[in-house]
Enzyme design. Sequence first.
Site, PDB file in Angstrom:
ATOM      1  N   TYR A 173       0.835  -1.209   0.000  1.00 13.10           N
ATOM      2  CA  TYR A 173       0.000   0.000   0.000  1.00 13.10           C
ATOM      3  C   TYR A 173       0.870   1.259   0.000  1.00 13.10           C
ATOM      4  CZ  TYR A 173      -3.528   3.310   1.810  1.00 13.10           C
ATOM      5  OH  TYR A 173      -4.361   4.386   2.001  1.00 13.10           O
ATOM      6  N   LYS A 177       0.902   4.077  -2.941  1.00 15.31           N
ATOM      7  CA  LYS A 177       0.530   5.466  -2.657  1.00 15.31           C
ATOM      8  C   LYS A 177       1.686   6.432  -2.926  1.00 15.31           C
ATOM      9  CE  LYS A 177      -3.778   5.052  -1.453  1.00 15.31           C
ATOM     10  NZ  LYS A 177      -4.816   5.538  -2.386  1.00 15.31           N
TER      11      LYS A 177
END
Length: 304
Positions: A173, A177
């Site tokens: 993640y 991002k």
Amino acid sequence: MGANRLCEGRVVVVTGAGRGLGRAHALAYAAEGARVVVNDLGVGLDGTPGPDSPAARVVQEIRAGGGDAVAHGGDIATTAGAASLVRTALDTYGRLDTLVNNAGFLRDRMLVNLDEDDWDAVLRVHLKGHFLPLRHAAAHWRAETKAGRTPTARVVNTSSGAGLLGSLGQGNYSAAKAGILGLTLVAAAELARYGVQVNAIAPAARTRMTEATFAETMTAPETGFDAMAPENVSPLVVWLGSAASEGVTGRVFETEAGRITVMEGWHPGPTQDRGARRTPEEAGETVRKLLPQARTPGPVYGAG
């Protein structure tokens, strides 16, 4: 509720808009006069299909409030799904003004337990799921510009504090991002000639992805200001997606509760140039001298 609303007449696409932040954004845009394409695949936290259609429910909410919206259930991390997303806006409303990339999910694991499928799945939805809608929207806006109709177009991407600082147990993640931040900067530079502004937010709010991981800080209070309500983030997203944000592009904003922060990315810090090659030992000595002069990085989330 008149012609002075901030997004009156604009057509806005919001991905992952069936719940959480995306739903809040879609409703906020509609309240400001936008016609909204509500995209949501209707999947669980792990990316598997769910039994209902959250996008249709949000469309019903918008229409019940006097707004105009249409649902899109395609997978925006595929070329066909992203193309149909843009086509839905054009076929339904005849234009596209703003793209809000918001869709995502989690598969949290510590790195030693993170397998390739979990890595690929999260990178696919978050990073590829930003690139493909942006790619197809940008192609439309470029065609409009070449036809003499330069748009007042806006893109709002969704990063995270995990992308800015890292987050324990979220290597996939965090990488996705962080990649979104790089994509934002490149898109802002490349698409400016076509009338497109591109910015990113790093929000903190209560969603399905955060309410379990950060349960203590995400719980809604019984009374008073609900600092972690996703609706707190949407006003900035609406403004960035409106014509009123003219001149603001290539920026990243942290936003939560009542706070908005303009983030400042990588800048050169302490430097020493000797004009010649160093030995490894000399390189190490130089680093040891420079580090005390540099700003200390913020802590990785979850590191204490």
